[in-house]
Enzyme design. Structure first.
Site, mmCIF file in Angstrom:
data_model
loop_
_atom_site.group_PDB
_atom_site.id
_atom_site.type_symbol
_atom_site.label_atom_id
_atom_site.label_comp_id
_atom_site.label_asym_id
_atom_site.label_seq_id
_atom_site.Cartn_x
_atom_site.Cartn_y
_atom_site.Cartn_z
ATOM 1 N N GLY A 3 0.770 -1.240 0.000
ATOM 2 C CA GLY A 3 0.000 0.000 0.000
ATOM 3 C C GLY A 3 0.797 1.283 0.000
ATOM 4 C CG ASP A 4 1.538 3.335 3.692
ATOM 5 O OD1 ASP A 4 1.562 2.095 3.847
ATOM 6 O OD2 ASP A 4 1.610 4.138 4.636
ATOM 7 C CD GLU A 5 4.993 -1.561 4.486
ATOM 8 O OE1 GLU A 5 5.068 -1.550 5.727
ATOM 9 O OE2 GLU A 5 5.046 -2.600 3.795
#
Length: 254
Positions: A226-228
């Protein structure tokens, strides 16, 4: 008086056969080319000219290697030698042509050797099948398998592959060093929940661009979930250097 009835029948049969072969060659839906042992182009059909956008007047009598992609010319020469030395009647290979406008055309070429009564090769008939669209599809499938669809960054699989390559090189050179930076976006879930996923996606794309601008072409910026994001810095010289890059990324993303 000599009876030539049988000879006339044979002659007509040969003429009919030759006409059928000519029509098959001319009207074939795939490109066809006849060359001699030296590679001189003796004959091509309409489909061949349409495929490579060549006027027939400019293709005849030149050497076939002139219309091959430069990187494939040696391969094509070895392929022809294989047919001759191994006494093959037919074989095929993947080959790139250069069209009249210099664009690359990917093909599969089926080569048939024509022999005389002594079994000696006198000509080659080549059937050229256009696989350019298939190649584009293959390249897209391969790209999609190793890249994140949203940001275009390498994904987890490509990151792992590059890490393995680095470790393999490091077995030969123990002085190699690397750094791995793990980056995520604080409160990203709140952004999605309050502003919507479209805004969240735009933020991810922007983050990907900013991180990529902070490293070199030899480094790898990957989105692994996701946001990594992960930044892989191969052949780093010192902890100080990796720290400076980390600070640069944090500053760029503020």
């Amino acid at each position: 008086i000599t009876d030539i009835t049988n000879r006339t029948k044979i002659q007509k049969a040969l003429e009919t056969s030759e006409e059928e072969l000519r029509l098959i060659f001319e009207l074939a839906p795939i490109g066809m080319m006849i060359t001699n042992l030296e590679g001189k182009i003796l004959k091509v059909n309409n489909s061949f000219c349409e495929l490579l956008q060549y006027p027939i007047s400019e293709i005849l009598n030149q050497n076939e290697s002139n219309i091959y992609h430069p990187d494939d010319r040696e391969k094509c020469s070895l392929f022809k030698q294989k047919i001759i030395t191994e006494y093959l009647d037919q074989d095929s290979q993947e080959r790139r042509f250069l069209a009249y406008n210099s664009s690359v055309v990917h093909t599969i070429v089926n080569v048939t050797a024509l022999r005389n009564n002594k079994g000696e090769i006198i000509q080659f008939i080549q059937q050229i099948i256009d696989i350019s669209e298939l190649k584009i599809m293959e390249e897209q499938i391969f790209y999609d398998a190793f890249h994140d669809k949203l940001t275009g960054l390498p994904n987890r699989f490509l990151l792992m592959d590059r890490l393995k390559q680095f470790l393999n090189r490091s077995q030969k050179n123990y002085n190699n060093q690397c750094a791995i930076l793990l980056i995520d976006i604080d409160n990203f879930k709140k952004i999605n929940d309050s502003l919507g996923h479209k805004i969240g996606d735009k933020l991810l794309v922007l983050m990907a661009e900013k991180i990529a601008d902070c490293v070199t072409e030899n480094d790898t910026v990957a989105r692994i979930s996701g946001d990594e994001f992960v930044v892989f810095l191969p052949d780093i010289n010192s902890d100080k250097e990796s720290h400076e890059i980390a600070v640069k990324i944090l500053t760029a993303c503020k």
